[in-house]
Design a protein around this motif. Structure first.
Motif, short mmCIF file in Angstrom:
data_model
loop_
_atom_site.label_atom_id
_atom_site.label_comp_id
_atom_site.label_asym_id
_atom_site.label_seq_id
_atom_site.Cartn_x
_atom_site.Cartn_y
_atom_site.Cartn_z
N GLU A 1 0.83 -1.21 0.00
CA GLU A 1 0.00 0.00 0.00
C GLU A 1 0.87 1.26 0.00
O GLU A 1 0.55 2.24 -0.68
N LEU A 2 1.96 1.24 0.74
CA LEU A 2 2.88 2.38 0.73
C LEU A 2 3.50 2.56 -0.65
O LEU A 2 3.65 3.70 -1.12
N LEU B 1 0.84 4.19 -2.81
CA LEU B 1 0.71 5.61 -2.48
C LEU B 1 1.88 6.41 -3.03
O LEU B 1 1.71 7.51 -3.55
N HIS B 2 3.10 5.85 -2.91
CA HIS B 2 4.28 6.54 -3.41
C HIS B 2 4.22 6.70 -4.93
O HIS B 2 4.57 7.74 -5.48
N PHE C 1 -0.46 12.59 0.50
CA PHE C 1 0.42 11.43 0.66
C PHE C 1 0.77 11.22 2.14
O PHE C 1 0.67 10.11 2.66
N ASP C 2 1.15 12.33 2.81
CA ASP C 2 1.53 12.23 4.23
C ASP C 2 0.33 11.78 5.08
O ASP C 2 0.47 10.95 5.98
N LYS D 1 -0.41 8.09 4.34
CA LYS D 1 0.65 7.27 4.90
C LYS D 1 0.49 7.15 6.41
O LYS D 1 0.61 6.07 6.98
N LEU E 1 -0.28 3.72 8.48
CA LEU E 1 0.63 3.25 9.52
C LEU E 1 0.01 3.33 10.91
O LEU E 1 0.63 2.94 11.89
#
Length: 144
Positions: free
Chosen positions: A112-113, A116-117, A130-131, A134, A138
């Motif tokens: 998933e990260l 997103l990246h 994004f932040d 993320k 997490l």
């Protein structure tokens, strides 16, 4: 006598009579279709095809007329359906089985990260989005 002042000939009267006769016969011929469309019968198009294609046979014309005049099962009715016996497209009973959809594939946090990246690199999401995503992924609250 002048040719323009003569009374209508028998040919003109005969043509008018023939036109009216064809009109009356045409209305009688298409009567099943007219009835079906005026009553908004669910099978009006099939009745029209039967009427036009086979209406010259008295039997098909009669069948189409009876079918057009018969009641059709409507939604909300308490009967078991199909009073006309020929409702081809409405209230067909279909047995279905309701099943649970298959579970969605579980993705790992790493995948998933990476997704997103990739969205961030392509410009589909901003740095702030994004932040936030993320941090949600997490399990941390986004810091501002």
């Amino acid at each position: 006598m002048h040719p323009g002042s003569q009374p209508p000939s028998d040919d003109t009267a005969f043509i008018i009579f023939l036109g009216l006769a064809f009109l009356i016969v045409g209305i009688i011929y298409t009567m099943p279709s007219i009835v079906a469309f005026r009553r908004n019968h669910p099978n009006r198009w099939i009745i029209l095809v039967i009427n036009v294609a086979f209406g010259s046979t008295v039997i098909a014309w009669g069948i189409a007329l009876v079918w057009a005049m018969r009641a059709a099962h409507r939604v909300g009715s308490t009967s078991s359906g199909g009073e006309s016996g020929l409702n081809l497209f409405i209230n067909d009973v279909k047995k279905i089985q309701v099943v649970e959809p298959p579970p969605l594939p579980q993705t790992s946090a790493v995948l998933e990260l990476e997704r997103l990246h990739d969205l961030f690199v392509r410009g589909a999401i901003s740095q702030v989005e994004f932040d936030g995503l993320k941090a949600t992924l997490l399990g941390n609250a986004p810091s501002r």
